[in-house]
Motif scaffolding. Sequence first.
Motif, PDB file in Angstrom:
ATOM      1  N   ASP A   1      42.839  44.144  41.707  1.00 19.37           N
ATOM      2  CA  ASP A   1      41.618  44.832  41.876  1.00 19.37           C
ATOM      3  C   ASP A   1      40.542  43.907  41.528  1.00 19.37           C
ATOM      4  OD1 ASP A   1      39.488  46.459  42.010  1.00 19.37           O
ATOM      5  OD2 ASP A   1      40.805  48.329  41.047  1.00 19.37           O
TER       6      ASP A   1
ATOM      7  N   ASN B   1      42.879  49.626  39.541  1.00 19.65           N
ATOM      8  CA  ASN B   1      43.951  51.170  40.160  1.00 19.65           C
ATOM      9  C   ASN B   1      44.264  49.979  41.462  1.00 19.65           C
ATOM     10  OD1 ASN B   1      41.360  53.096  39.299  1.00 19.65           O
ATOM     11  ND2 ASN B   1      40.034  52.514  41.216  1.00 19.65           N
ATOM     12  N   SER B   2      44.792  49.072  41.347  1.00 16.49           N
ATOM     13  CA  SER B   2      45.755  48.166  42.142  1.00 16.49           C
ATOM     14  C   SER B   2      46.229  47.159  40.938  1.00 16.49           C
ATOM     15  CB  SER B   2      44.809  47.600  43.884  1.00 16.49           C
ATOM     16  OG  SER B   2      45.452  46.842  43.863  1.00 16.49           O
TER      17      SER B   2
END
Length: 275
Positions: free
Chosen positions: A158, A178-179
């Motif tokens: 992210d 988030n990733s």
Amino acid sequence: MTFSGPLWLTLHSMKSMNLFLGLLLGCAGILTVSAQAAEPGAVMQSTQMIVVTTPGWNAVKGTLRRYERGTPHETWRPVGEPIAIVVGQNGMGWGIGVVSTDESTVRLASDPVKKEGDGRSPAGIFALGTAFGDAPQPLPGLKTPYLQLTPSIECVDDSGSKYYNRVVDRSTVVPDWNSSEHMRSVGEAYRWGIVVGHNGGDMSDSAPPVRGSGSCVFLHIWGGPTRGTAGCTAMSQNELTTLLTWIDPTHKPLLVQLPAPGYAQLARRWGLPPR
């Protein structure tokens, strides 16, 4: 900066003498190496090199060769036989490593440039970082630092996170991403591997990662001889374990990744092994 007085005269005299010597050598048929042809600092210090080449920017299949030299002043000599590798599913694109590739004499305007999620492996010259695997103990003979992949180990992709392009233990930080790649969950491909220092990855003395320029690049086990990766370089498990136990941080090992035409163009300039 402007110089004046005796210092200017000294510098002017030195410049004139250098010009005279250059003309004299040229008339004598002696070729001098320009400053641009000097080995980059990282290459000058290295005595282990891994060279990955592919037929072109969009090729997936390629070849890996190992080289070593006794001292930085000796010539490179090959180690073992060339092996088959695969790179990103979309080939390679210029990455961010230990040697600048921004000059127009190195990077053409039409060359692809590595970006987050583009399916390309980074091209350039890179340091190597921490080895990893799912086993509690490192490979016998491994000389690099080793990280066991537990369920909480993640590589953050992210670009908005302060941990971007870092392998972190989620249980020891406050996640702001988030990733990420849950490395233990990847399975066989990450049974063994090593971090490639693209875009500051895993390198404590490198510049901060450039957001969006690619993350989580490794050498790892392939899914097969024709199956490209998400942006890593992969090979068979036997070949990878041989490579990992050969790498010695005291020799300042480097990974060079280039399409073959680019390698031929830059080999002398960068002090790379002839092929």
